[in-house]
Design a protein around this motif. Structure first.
Motif, PDB file in Angstrom:
ATOM      1  N   ASN A  51      51.751  28.254  33.539  1.00  0.00           N
ATOM      2  CA  ASN A  51      52.925  27.393  33.453  1.00  0.00           C
ATOM      3  C   ASN A  51      53.499  27.363  32.042  1.00  0.00           C
ATOM      4  O   ASN A  51      54.719  27.445  31.847  1.00  0.00           O
ATOM      5  N   ASP A 218      58.027  21.290  37.358  1.00  0.00           N
ATOM      6  CA  ASP A 218      58.432  21.303  38.768  1.00  0.00           C
ATOM      7  C   ASP A 218      59.178  20.023  39.124  1.00  0.00           C
ATOM      8  O   ASP A 218      60.150  20.044  39.897  1.00  0.00           O
ATOM      9  N   LYS A 222      62.862  19.743  40.595  1.00  0.00           N
ATOM     10  CA  LYS A 222      63.106  19.027  41.855  1.00  0.00           C
ATOM     11  C   LYS A 222      64.216  17.995  41.701  1.00  0.00           C
ATOM     12  O   LYS A 222      65.008  17.781  42.616  1.00  0.00           O
TER      13      LYS A 222
END
Length: 480
Positions: A51, A218, A222
């Motif tokens: 990540n 994330d 989102k």
């Protein structure tokens, strides 16, 4: 009537300000506790950090970024104010006699708020909880909340998300365990099985940090915010190992720094340019076009007004019960450390390290036996040189002190003149702790030590020896 007119105009002004604010990008600081350069994108192949590596591929990665202090509270106090720790009397770790910020100096959240920003500080594991602040000064209501989702609709935000890992106690990564037999232990430590096991646990904790970064990114995606959010990722200080955290060597001050702003900053690696975490504050304000207060001590390192930094500075004062006064200056090639309390050993008692660092007991036991080889035994001497000078290109591990070499006198004099001159200004607001305060800090640290070691062995006391502690570490870390 005049009152009604004033009310309408005031409302119109606030609406215009709000509309202007919505055009500005968000700022997100992702702050990992005690993170060094042990990441895939920085060249470490012993662990998995997909990540953070992905973030690096999308942004700008700095290889020469430094904290202003090798310990959390002083470093964090510096970042949130854009000032060196001594300039806001925040140099001692978890200052006991805290003072307000000097007149005219405000946390940078003040300037974001005035521009219409929502300011939050959250815990990566639970965004409804406040994240680590650990500021060494008195202030109220620095943040508006814990989560950028708590802001008004359309309101821009300045958010910090705090990741506890890889701070000790280390956590295991059951999904991707790391073998102590296969890690590449940095050459600044002796190649000992206990240290390899401890290092492997540290790397697993870095992997845990990486998972948290993935969750944060994330979440941002989102919420549809990734494209309009400038992300800064960094560690608050260097890695939590014996000669690193709390010291002004590279392992204590050097941190990762990655900045991502989609469609604005091209992905690249900055190899040599010096950046200090104090610069993150100034740069964050500048990138969203908020006028910088003229007292800020950081540089702008991205954007139209970016400038290159000539020196980075390091500050170390009391850390728990280990009282020190150290300063450092680095021009990229050479580093000078000014030990202003040279009568104290590097291995003076640090209850925090005695309780949580297996290397602390290991070094003491091996040294007593005459089994701690050079150059590692240098760290055990009773006093320190007042000046240390290192050529980081030839000696990146900082074992060869050049301060007394005739060949390096010119650079030594240049760096010392620079640091001694700058400290006059940087330390103007520094208030040294008195003896009673120091004794109180020592008592608090001793209490911490006793409570901590009892979590591992309820029979341990303040008088537990290094030999007993070492045996306990070996039982815990080396058991098959």
């Amino acid at each position: 009537m005049n009152s009604l007119k004033h009310h309408i105009l005031s409302g119109l002004f606030m609406w215009v300000l709000s509309m202007q604010a919505q055009q500005r990008p968000n700022i997100l600081w992702i702050n990992a506790d005690d993170l060094g350069l042990e990441l895939g994108c920085y060249g470490n192949l012993d662990l998995k950090t997909p990540n953070i590596d992905r973030l690096a591929k999308q942004g700008v990665l700095y290889k020469r970024a430094y904290a202003t202090a090798p310990i959390c509270s002083a470093s964090r106090s510096s970042m949130i104010t854009g000032m060196y720790p001594t300039s806001v009397n925040s140099q001692d770790h978890r200052t006991i006699n805290m003072t307000p910020l000097p007149d005219g100096i405000e946390p940078i959240t003040t300037y974001f708020r005035r521009a219409g920003y929502f300011c939050s500080n959250g815990n990566s594991h639970n965004m409804s909880r406040g994240g680590k602040g650990d500021f060494n000064f008195l202030a109220e209501n620095i943040f508006d909340g814990t989560d950028w989702r708590q802001r008004k609709e359309g309101q821009p935000f300045f958010a910090q998300v705090q990741i506890h890992e890889p701070h000790r106690d280390f956590v295991k990564d059951k999904e991707h365990p790391i073998s102590a037999d296969k890690v590449t232990l940095p050459a600044c430590y002796p190649n000992h099985p206990l240290l390899r096991a401890d290092w492997a646990m540290y790397l697993e904790s870095v992997q845990a940090c990486d998972k948290q970064v993935g969750i944060i990114l994330d979440r941002l995606e989102k919420d549809g915010l990734a494209e309009n959010t400038i992300v800064f990722f960094f560690g608050d200080n260097g890695r939590p190992h014996l000669r690193d955290k709390q010291f002004l060597y590279e392992g204590g001050l050097q941190v990762p720094l990655i900045v991502r702003y989609p469609d604005h900053f091209k992905s690249k690696v900055i190899e040599k340019e010096l950046v200090s975490l104090i610069d993150v504050s100034a740069t964050s304000l500048e990138l969203v076009e908020i006028k910088l207060p003229n007292y800020l001590q950081g540089n702008i390192f991205l954007g139209k007004k970016a400038s290159k930094r000539e020196f980075v500075y390091g500050f170390r004062d009391r850390a728990g019960d280990a009282v020190e006064n150290m300063r450092s200056i680095c021009n990229g090639r050479y580093k000078l450390i000014w030990n202003r309390t040279p009568d104290r050993p590097w291995m003076q008692l640090s209850s925090y390290k005695k309780a949580q660092y297996p290397a602390f007991s290991l070094y003491n036991v091996l040294y007593k036996k005459g089994e701690l080889a050079a150059p590692f035994n240098q760290f055990m001497v009773a006093t320190k040189p007042e000046i240390e000078l290192f050529d980081l290109k030839k000696d990146p591990l900082e074992f060869n002190n050049l301060a007394d070499s005739k060949k390096y006198q010119k650079i030594k004099e240049q760096l010392f003149q620079e640091i001694s001159t700058q400290m006059v200004a940087f330390e103007k607001n520094r208030i040294p702790e008195g003896e009673k305060t120091i004794e109180k800090a020592k008592a608090s640290s001793l209490k911490y030590y006793v409570e901590k070691i009892k979590t591992h062995n309820p029979l341990f006391t303040a008088d537990t020896t290094d030999e007993e502690l070492l045996k306990d570490w070996e039982n815990r870390l080396l058991k098959k």
